[in-house]
Design a protein around this motif. Structure first.
Motif, PDB file in Angstrom:
ATOM      1  N   ARG A 156       0.964  -1.210  -0.044  1.00  0.00           N
ATOM      2  CA  ARG A 156       0.002  -0.003  -0.016  1.00  0.00           C
ATOM      3  C   ARG A 156       0.973   1.188   0.033  1.00  0.00           C
ATOM      4  O   ARG A 156       1.523   1.499   1.044  1.00  0.00           O
ATOM      5  CB  ARG A 156      -0.953  -0.047   1.335  1.00  0.00           C
ATOM      6  CG  ARG A 156      -1.510  -1.454   1.558  1.00  0.00           C
ATOM      7  CD  ARG A 156      -2.630  -1.725   0.474  1.00  0.00           C
ATOM      8  NE  ARG A 156      -3.156  -3.035   0.966  1.00  0.00           N
ATOM      9  CZ  ARG A 156      -4.089  -3.561   1.716  1.00  0.00           C
ATOM     10  NH1 ARG A 156      -4.557  -2.378   2.680  1.00  0.00           N
ATOM     11  NH2 ARG A 156      -4.589  -4.784   1.728  1.00  0.00           N
ATOM     12  N   ASN A 157       1.070   1.764  -1.201  1.00  0.00           N
ATOM     13  CA  ASN A 157       1.962   2.949  -1.289  1.00  0.00           C
ATOM     14  C   ASN A 157       1.242   4.386  -0.643  1.00  0.00           C
ATOM     15  O   ASN A 157      -0.061   4.351  -0.969  1.00  0.00           O
ATOM     16  CB  ASN A 157       2.356   3.248  -2.592  1.00  0.00           C
ATOM     17  CG  ASN A 157       3.386   2.313  -3.017  1.00  0.00           C
ATOM     18  OD1 ASN A 157       3.056   1.196  -3.661  1.00  0.00           O
ATOM     19  ND2 ASN A 157       4.662   2.317  -2.530  1.00  0.00           N
ATOM     20  N   ASP A 158       2.056   5.409  -0.534  1.00  0.00           N
ATOM     21  CA  ASP A 158       1.317   6.678  -0.260  1.00  0.00           C
ATOM     22  C   ASP A 158       0.686   6.422   1.300  1.00  0.00           C
ATOM     23  O   ASP A 158      -0.150   7.268   1.552  1.00  0.00           O
ATOM     24  CB  ASP A 158       0.579   7.143  -1.189  1.00  0.00           C
ATOM     25  CG  ASP A 158       1.466   7.312  -2.621  1.00  0.00           C
ATOM     26  OD1 ASP A 158       2.462   8.137  -2.405  1.00  0.00           O
ATOM     27  OD2 ASP A 158       0.988   6.892  -3.683  1.00  0.00           O
ATOM     28  N   HIS A 159       0.895   5.571   1.792  1.00  0.00           N
ATOM     29  CA  HIS A 159       0.353   5.100   3.311  1.00  0.00           C
ATOM     30  C   HIS A 159       1.474   5.520   4.286  1.00  0.00           C
ATOM     31  O   HIS A 159       2.519   4.840   4.501  1.00  0.00           O
ATOM     32  CB  HIS A 159      -0.121   4.002   3.315  1.00  0.00           C
ATOM     33  CG  HIS A 159      -1.411   3.577   2.766  1.00  0.00           C
ATOM     34  ND1 HIS A 159      -1.692   3.634   1.271  1.00  0.00           N
ATOM     35  CD2 HIS A 159      -2.703   3.135   3.052  1.00  0.00           C
ATOM     36  CE1 HIS A 159      -2.833   3.460   0.825  1.00  0.00           C
ATOM     37  NE2 HIS A 159      -3.298   3.162   2.157  1.00  0.00           N
ATOM     38  N   ARG A 160       1.468   6.571   4.990  1.00  0.00           N
ATOM     39  CA  ARG A 160       2.151   6.807   6.096  1.00  0.00           C
ATOM     40  C   ARG A 160       1.668   6.582   7.394  1.00  0.00           C
ATOM     41  O   ARG A 160       0.611   6.574   7.811  1.00  0.00           O
ATOM     42  CB  ARG A 160       2.530   8.524   6.136  1.00  0.00           C
ATOM     43  CG  ARG A 160       3.399   8.861   7.334  1.00  0.00           C
ATOM     44  CD  ARG A 160       3.646  10.434   7.441  1.00  0.00           C
ATOM     45  NE  ARG A 160       4.294  10.836   6.127  1.00  0.00           N
ATOM     46  CZ  ARG A 160       5.525  11.117   6.134  1.00  0.00           C
ATOM     47  NH1 ARG A 160       6.142  10.710   7.001  1.00  0.00           N
ATOM     48  NH2 ARG A 160       6.170  11.434   4.951  1.00  0.00           N
ATOM     49  N   VAL A 161       2.518   5.603   8.328  1.00  0.00           N
ATOM     50  CA  VAL A 161       2.025   5.312   9.441  1.00  0.00           C
ATOM     51  C   VAL A 161       2.385   6.626  10.577  1.00  0.00           C
ATOM     52  O   VAL A 161       3.437   6.865  10.740  1.00  0.00           O
ATOM     53  CB  VAL A 161       2.876   4.157   9.973  1.00  0.00           C
ATOM     54  CG1 VAL A 161       2.551   3.863  11.496  1.00  0.00           C
ATOM     55  CG2 VAL A 161       2.242   2.978   9.246  1.00  0.00           C
ATOM     56  N   GLY A 162       1.311   6.882  11.174  1.00  0.00           N
ATOM     57  CA  GLY A 162       1.258   8.192  12.102  1.00  0.00           C
ATOM     58  C   GLY A 162       1.588   7.676  13.471  1.00  0.00           C
ATOM     59  O   GLY A 162       2.021   8.545  14.260  1.00  0.00           O
ATOM     60  N   ALA A 163       1.051   6.452  13.861  1.00  0.00           N
ATOM     61  CA  ALA A 163       1.301   5.989  15.324  1.00  0.00           C
ATOM     62  C   ALA A 163       1.317   4.445  15.235  1.00  0.00           C
ATOM     63  O   ALA A 163       0.522   3.767  14.596  1.00  0.00           O
ATOM     64  CB  ALA A 163       0.192   6.537  16.016  1.00  0.00           C
ATOM     65  N   LEU A 174      -2.097   0.606  14.072  1.00  0.00           N
ATOM     66  CA  LEU A 174      -1.469   1.405  13.255  1.00  0.00           C
ATOM     67  C   LEU A 174      -2.420   2.471  12.773  1.00  0.00           C
ATOM     68  O   LEU A 174      -3.421   2.275  12.323  1.00  0.00           O
ATOM     69  CB  LEU A 174      -1.065   0.612  11.775  1.00  0.00           C
ATOM     70  CG  LEU A 174      -0.057  -0.190  12.153  1.00  0.00           C
ATOM     71  CD1 LEU A 174       0.475  -0.912  10.820  1.00  0.00           C
ATOM     72  CD2 LEU A 174       1.134   0.227  12.830  1.00  0.00           C
ATOM     73  N   HIS A 175      -1.775   3.750  13.073  1.00  0.00           N
ATOM     74  CA  HIS A 175      -3.001   4.994  12.502  1.00  0.00           C
ATOM     75  C   HIS A 175      -2.159   5.400  11.297  1.00  0.00           C
ATOM     76  O   HIS A 175      -1.041   5.748  11.182  1.00  0.00           O
ATOM     77  CB  HIS A 175      -2.825   6.074  13.526  1.00  0.00           C
ATOM     78  CG  HIS A 175      -3.505   5.696  14.850  1.00  0.00           C
ATOM     79  ND1 HIS A 175      -4.319   6.574  15.579  1.00  0.00           N
ATOM     80  CD2 HIS A 175      -3.329   4.650  15.672  1.00  0.00           C
ATOM     81  CE1 HIS A 175      -4.767   5.923  16.829  1.00  0.00           C
ATOM     82  NE2 HIS A 175      -4.203   4.672  16.849  1.00  0.00           N
ATOM     83  N   PRO A 179      -3.907   9.010   0.934  1.00  0.00           N
ATOM     84  CA  PRO A 179      -4.677   9.794   0.141  1.00  0.00           C
ATOM     85  C   PRO A 179      -6.155  10.055   0.341  1.00  0.00           C
ATOM     86  O   PRO A 179      -6.875  10.804   0.155  1.00  0.00           O
ATOM     87  CB  PRO A 179      -4.320   9.512  -1.412  1.00  0.00           C
ATOM     88  CG  PRO A 179      -2.847   9.109  -1.162  1.00  0.00           C
ATOM     89  CD  PRO A 179      -2.729   8.316   0.257  1.00  0.00           C
ATOM     90  N   ALA A 180      -6.696   8.847   0.535  1.00  0.00           N
ATOM     91  CA  ALA A 180      -8.229   8.675   0.851  1.00  0.00           C
ATOM     92  C   ALA A 180      -8.533   9.128   2.218  1.00  0.00           C
ATOM     93  O   ALA A 180      -9.748   9.131   2.654  1.00  0.00           O
ATOM     94  CB  ALA A 180      -8.342   7.052   0.716  1.00  0.00           C
ATOM     95  N   GLY A 181      -7.585   9.400   3.053  1.00  0.00           N
ATOM     96  CA  GLY A 181      -8.132   9.813   4.489  1.00  0.00           C
ATOM     97  C   GLY A 181      -7.194   9.257   5.485  1.00  0.00           C
ATOM     98  O   GLY A 181      -6.305   8.374   5.179  1.00  0.00           O
ATOM     99  N   LYS A 182      -7.457   9.233   6.621  1.00  0.00           N
ATOM    100  CA  LYS A 182      -6.873   8.683   7.926  1.00  0.00           C
ATOM    101  C   LYS A 182      -7.867   7.394   8.200  1.00  0.00           C
ATOM    102  O   LYS A 182      -8.997   7.395   8.069  1.00  0.00           O
ATOM    103  CB  LYS A 182      -6.961   9.684   8.928  1.00  0.00           C
ATOM    104  CG  LYS A 182      -6.038  10.688   8.894  1.00  0.00           C
ATOM    105  CD  LYS A 182      -5.798  11.703  10.111  1.00  0.00           C
ATOM    106  CE  LYS A 182      -4.914  12.731  10.015  1.00  0.00           C
ATOM    107  NZ  LYS A 182      -4.828  13.476  11.025  1.00  0.00           N
ATOM    108  N   SER A 183      -7.056   6.273   8.905  1.00  0.00           N
ATOM    109  CA  SER A 183      -7.671   5.187   9.137  1.00  0.00           C
ATOM    110  C   SER A 183      -6.820   4.544  10.252  1.00  0.00           C
ATOM    111  O   SER A 183      -5.882   4.803  10.457  1.00  0.00           O
ATOM    112  CB  SER A 183      -8.156   4.244   7.913  1.00  0.00           C
ATOM    113  OG  SER A 183      -6.651   3.775   7.418  1.00  0.00           O
TER     114      SER A 183
END
Length: 499
Positions: A156-163, A174-175, A179-183
Motif C-alpha cells: 500500500r503505497n502513499d500510506h504513512r504510519v502516524g502512530a 496502526l494509525h 490520500p483517501a484519508g486517515k484510518s
C-alpha cells in the motif's frame, strides 16, 4: 566429460525476462509455495485484523513479506513513498553503484531465479554480466520493482504510519494517513522495516542547530544538488556518503568542494567484510553480551572506508580538496555565507553538507511516540568496559529472538513485544541481518519462522480443535477382506486354554 547444465536464456530482451519469470513460477510451484494459509481469521469488535503489517516496502520489508507468505502467514506492506520509489535507491542515495559485490544474492531467499544475477542475465546475457563490475544503483531499484511484481506483494503505497499503538488484547493499532484519508488498521504483529535510519534519523552535530537551514543539508536529505552550481561547498565526513555527496555537488557544477575530514587518513580496510560468514549469521544472536558488543564496537571504531570508485569519482575533479585533520572547531555565519574554522585553517563556504551518519532518535519519528519510552535498549542491559563506550550501541534496542522489542519495565506497555524491529539498529542483538544486502534473506527467514512459531503457540487451542475435527479418511473400509483362522489354529487355541 562435463554434464550439460540448463541455464536461464541469455538472449537479451523481454523474452529472456519472460522465460525467467516462467522458471521462477515453476520453482515455486514445485515447492508448493506460497504455503496455504493456516491462520485463523481474526476480528476485534467486528473489525478485521491482519496477521502481519509491515512498515516499509524496501528490500527488507519485501523479503520479510515473502518469507511470511511462504510460511502461510499473510502480510501487508505499508510504505509512505509512491510506487517504485521505496527505499533510498531512486531518491536520496547518490552513489553510482552499490557497494556490495554483485554476486551477493540479497533478498532472493534461496531462489536462484529471484537473484539480481538471474534478472540481469535474462535481459542482457552472460557476457554483460561478466563485464559488470558493480551493480548500478538505479538498476538495483529496477530489480526491486521487478521483485515486487513477480512475488505479487500487497504493498500500500502513499500510506504513512502516524502512530504504532500496542494493545493488551493481542493486537497493534496502526494509525494510517493516506490520500483517501486517515484510518486505523489492526494487526496481530507489526514489523518495522524502515531501513538504515529505521529508528531515528540523520545525526547532526550540535553546531548545526545554530545555522540557517538554507545554508546546510545532511547527506541523506532529498535535495536538488543543482542549486550548488557555482558555489563553494564543504562536506563534513569521509565515508561513502561523503564521497557521494561531494561527487554529486561537483557534477552539478560546484565551484569548489572541500572534504573536511577529522581523521589524518582514510581507513583502508572494511572490517565488516571480515565479519561476514554463516557462523556470524547464525551465531551472533547466541553470543554472550560482551562478545556482541566487542565485535560491533570494533567494526564501528575501525570505520568503513569509502569504496575506491567513489573516492576516484571525487578525485578526478581538480576543484576537489581532501583536507585531513580538519575537525570542525567553529562555524560562523557572515554576509558571504559560512566561515568554518578547523585546525587546518579557516574556510569560507557557501553551503555545508553534513555526512555524519544516523542515530536512534525517537523524537524525530512521531510514529514511535507511544512505544519509545517503554523500549529496553542496550544501555539498560550491558555496561561496556571503560574505553569501549559507544553511543550507537548503547542506544540500540535490546531485541528478543524474533527481533521483538522488549519492555524496559515489564508490564508498562503490554503488547510491545508484538512489534518487531527488522531494520539496521537490530545489528547488535542479531548481527547484520536486517539492514544490508549480504544476509537479508537469512534475517527475513529467521523473522518469519519466529513469528509463525509465536502465532502457533498463541492459537494452539484453535489448531488442536482443527486436529480433533479433521475427518478426511485414509481408508474407507473396503481395501481388505477379513480372514478367518484355520481349524488347526482354532484347535490350538482351545488346547491351550485347557492346560
Amino acid at each position: 566429460m562435463s554434464e550439460a547444465i540448463d541455464t536461464i536464456p541469455a538472449t537479451p530482451g523481454a523474452g529472456g525476462l519472460a522465460a525467467l519469470e516462467v522458471r521462477l513460477r515453476q520453482d515455486l510451484a514445485w515447492l508448493e509455495l506460497p504455503a496455504k494459509s493456516w491462520m485463523p481469521a481474526t476480528t476485534v469488535d467486528g473489525n478485521p485484523v491482519l496477521d502481519v503489517a509491515i512498515i516499509g516496502g524496501g528490500q527488507a520489508g519485501m523479503a520479510a513479506a515473502v518469507s511470511l507468505l511462504h510460511l502461510g502467514v499473510n502480510a501487508v506492506i505499508y510504505d509512505q513513498s509512491p510506487a517504485g520509489f521505496e527505499g533510498p535507491w531512486a531518491t536520496t542515495a547518490r552513489m553510482e553503484t552499490l557497494r556490495s559485490p554483485k554476486k551477493l544474492t540479497g533478498p532472493a531467499l534461496g531462489f536462484a531465479a529471484l537473484t539480481f544475477r538471474a534478472w540481469f542475465e535474462a535481459q542482457f546475457g552472460l557476457d554483460e554480466w561478466e563485464a559488470l563490475d558493480k551493480i548500478p544503483r538505479l538498476q538495483w531499484m529496477d530489480y526491486l520493482r521487478w521483485y515486487r511484481k513477480v512475488m505479487a506483494l500487497d504493498v500500500r503505497n502513499d500510506h504513512r504510519v502516524g502512530a504504532i499503538v500496542p494493545r493488551a488484547d493481542g493486537v497493534v493499532e496502526l494509525h494510517i494517513e493516506a490520500p483517501a484519508g486517515k484510518s486505523v488498521v489492526l494487526a496481530r504483529r507489526v514489523v518495522v522495516a524502515t531501513g538504515r535510519d529505521g529508528l531515528g534519523g540523520a545525526y547532526l552535530p550540535p553546531l548545526a542547530q545554530s545555522l540557517p537551514r538554507e545554508l546546510w543539508a545532511h547527506s541523506s536529505d532529498d535535495m536538488d544538488y543543482g542549486k550548488l552550481a557555482g558555489k563553494r561547498v564543504g562536506v563534513i565526513g569521509a565515508g561513502a556518503s561523503s564521497m557521494d555527496s561531494a561527487a554529486t555537488a561537483l557534477e552539478a557544477g560546484a565551484a569548489r568542494v572541500d572534504l573536511l575530514i577529522r581523521r589524518r587518513e582514510l581507513p583502508r580496510i572494511n572490517k565488516g567484510k571480515g565479519a561476514g560468514n554463516p557462523g556470524l549469521t547464525n551465531g551472533h544472536l547466541h553470543l554472550p553480551d560482551e562478545w556482541k558488543w566487542r565485535i560491533r564496537h570494533y567494526v564501528n571504531v575501525q570505520q568503513t572506508p569509502p569504496p575506491g570508485g567513489s573516492v576516484q569519482r571525487v578525485a578526478k575533479f581538480p576543484n576537489a580538496r581532501f583536507l585531513f585533520g580538519a575537525a570542525i572547531d567553529k562555524v560562523e555565519v557572515n554576509a558571504d555565507g559560512l566561515r568554518v574554522t578547523t585546525p587546518r585553517g579557516v574556510f569560507d563556504l557557501d553551503f555545508l553538507i553534513f555526512s555524519t551518519g544516523f542515530r536512534i532518535d525517537w523524537t524525530v519519528r512521531p510514529e514511535f511516540a507511544t512505544i519509545a519510552p517503554h523500549i529496553r535498549n542496550w544501555r539498560s542491559r550491558y555496561m561496556p568496559p571503560l574505553g569501549d563506550e559507544d553511543m550507537e550501541l548503547s542506544d540500540s534496542p535490546d531485541l528478543g529472538p524474533v527481533f521483538e522489542f522488549q519492555q524496559k519495565h515489564p508490564g508498562s506497555l503490554p503488547g510491545l513485544e508484538r512489534v518487531h524491529c527488522f531494520c539496521y539498529p537490530a545489528a547488535l542483538s542479531h548481527g547484520t541481518l536486517s539492514g544490508d544486502i549480504p544476509a537479508i534473506s537469512d534475517g527475513a527467514q529467521r523473522l518469519a519462522q519466529g513469528i509463525a512459531a509465536l502465532f502457533y503457540g498463541e492459537d494452539v487451542e484453535f489448531h488442536y480443535a482443527n486436529i480433533q475435527a479433521y475427518a478426511e479418511p485414509e481408508l474407507v473400509g473396503d481395501e481388505w477382506t477379513p480372514s478367518e483362522p484355520t481349524e488347526a489354529e482354532r484347535a490350538a487355541l482351545g488346547a491351550g486354554a485347557g492346560r
